[in-house]
Scaffold this motif. Structure first.
Motif, mmCIF file in Angstrom:
data_model
loop_
_atom_site.group_PDB
_atom_site.id
_atom_site.type_symbol
_atom_site.label_atom_id
_atom_site.label_comp_id
_atom_site.label_asym_id
_atom_site.label_seq_id
_atom_site.Cartn_x
_atom_site.Cartn_y
_atom_site.Cartn_z
ATOM 1 N N ALA A 82 1.471 -3.263 3.792
ATOM 2 C CA ALA A 82 2.531 -2.290 3.515
ATOM 3 C C ALA A 82 2.824 -1.430 4.742
ATOM 4 O O ALA A 82 3.988 -1.125 5.041
ATOM 5 C CB ALA A 82 2.134 -1.423 2.329
ATOM 6 N N ARG A 126 6.356 -0.304 0.852
ATOM 7 C CA ARG A 126 5.408 -0.623 -0.218
ATOM 8 C C ARG A 126 6.091 -1.461 -1.300
ATOM 9 O O ARG A 126 5.474 -2.327 -1.904
ATOM 10 C CB ARG A 126 4.836 0.670 -0.821
ATOM 11 C CG ARG A 126 4.104 1.533 0.185
ATOM 12 C CD ARG A 126 3.565 2.819 -0.449
ATOM 13 N NE ARG A 126 2.579 2.552 -1.477
ATOM 14 C CZ ARG A 126 1.299 2.261 -1.234
ATOM 15 N NH1 ARG A 126 0.871 2.192 0.017
ATOM 16 N NH2 ARG A 126 0.462 2.050 -2.217
ATOM 17 N N LEU A 138 0.628 -0.591 -5.353
ATOM 18 C CA LEU A 138 1.583 -0.588 -4.252
ATOM 19 C C LEU A 138 2.865 0.156 -4.614
ATOM 20 O O LEU A 138 3.546 0.703 -3.735
ATOM 21 C CB LEU A 138 1.918 -2.022 -3.842
ATOM 22 C CG LEU A 138 0.836 -2.751 -3.039
ATOM 23 C CD1 LEU A 138 1.154 -4.233 -2.938
ATOM 24 C CD2 LEU A 138 0.687 -2.139 -1.649
#
Length: 314
Positions: free
Chosen positions: A215, A221, A262
């Motif tokens: 990420a 992300r 995430l």
């Protein structure tokens, strides 16, 4: 010698509690720190278990050094020899399991390299032809450098930006040398069965560590989460036959939890009482295991010294 038996029981039982505490602490830490906590706990707890067993096994040896007749040892502590034999048998089993587990790791790595022998690529990337959807980080083996392995099927299943995520994820595994952490914890499970909990937890946090690294590398992300979900769905659609290194694959572990993580803000080290309480609990369990092993060694030495003095005084 009742206290010696109590120390032995505590030294061998504490890893069960310490493993639970380590897993809880890892759950509130960022992935990188969580992996080091789990690995360090596994090594310390395995070491405490082995120390306790060695202490029991060395009773006859200590007695011989002090020139104490074995009959006197059996008279003062009838359980000494049965416990020493049991400790020796357990350590023998541990050695066999360690060797077997190490051989399995090497065999798995060898099969993985054989499976990608027809691959081609530049640098650290190795593209394997075929429709199978797979990608994994392959550690170095017998002079061959570590590579990121991606199948043609996986390349076709992902979009351009998602491929970048996948490569960044697998490269994070290699640069972080995650296979070494995984191997150490896997070997520690041969010493004490409770450490299997740490192996399972470590596998998840290693993937989370690589997810966060990917990420940061791509700067999104959301894109990382989408790539991970797409890769996992594509991988499930086909039969996985290659001998990949399972703990270093982007599609391993509980993918839904990783995707949710995430989509949330980037993790940071927690503050407050929860972290301090978890760290204190882990420290107490690990320290207790180590001190228990030391107390056992000291108690057995004092016991032999006492027996030796009694023999000389006759």
């Amino acid at each position: 010698m009742t206290y010696v038996l109590i120390v032995v029981v505590l030294a061998l039982a504490l890893p069960w509690g310490a493993s639970r505490v380590a897993r809880r602490l890892a759950g509130v830490l960022p992935p990188r720190e969580a992996c080091w906590v789990l690995t360090g706990s596994a090594v310390l707890l395995a070491g405490g278990t082995v120390s306790a067993l060695i202490g029991l096994f060395h009773v006859p040896f200590l007695a011989s050094l002090e020139q104490v007749p074995l009959s006197r040892v059996r008279e003062v502590w009838p359980a000494a020899f049965p416990l020493a034999c049991a400790a020796g048998a357990v350590m023998l089993v541990q050695i066999v399991l360690l060797v077997r587990r190490w051989a399995q790791q090497r065999s798995l790595l060898k099969r993985a390299w054989q499976a990608v022998a027809d691959g081609s690529g530049d640098g650290d990337l190795l593209v394997v032809p075929g429709d199978e959807v797979d990608a994994f980080a392959l550690p170095g083996y017998r002079g061959r450098a570590a590579r990121v392995v991606v199948t043609d099927g996986m390349v076709r299943a992902l979009r351009d930006g998602e491929r970048e995520v996948l490569l960044a994820h697998e490269r994070a595994h290699l640069s972080g040398r995650h296979h070494l952490l995984s191997a150490v914890v896997d070997l520690s499970t041969a010493v004490h069965p409770s450490l299997r909990q740490l192996r399972e937890s470590l596998g998840f946090h290693l993937e989370r560590w690589a997810d966060e690294a990917a990420a940061r590398a791509v700067g999104s992300r959301k894109t990382t989460a989408a790539a991970l979900a797409r890769a996992a769905l594509a991988g499930q659609a086909r039969h996985r036959s290659r001998g990949a290194y399972p703990l270093l694959s982007a599609t391993s572990g509980p993918v839904p939890q990783r995707v949710r993580a995430l989509l949330a803000p980037a993790p940071s080290a927690p503050r407050g009482g929860a972290r301090r309480a978890g760290a204190l609990g882990l420290a107490l369990c690990v320290t207790g295991s180590a001190l228990g092993a030391l107390a056992l060694a000291y108690g057995l030495h004092e016991y032999v010294e006492f027996a030796a003095i009694a023999v000389r005084g006759r």
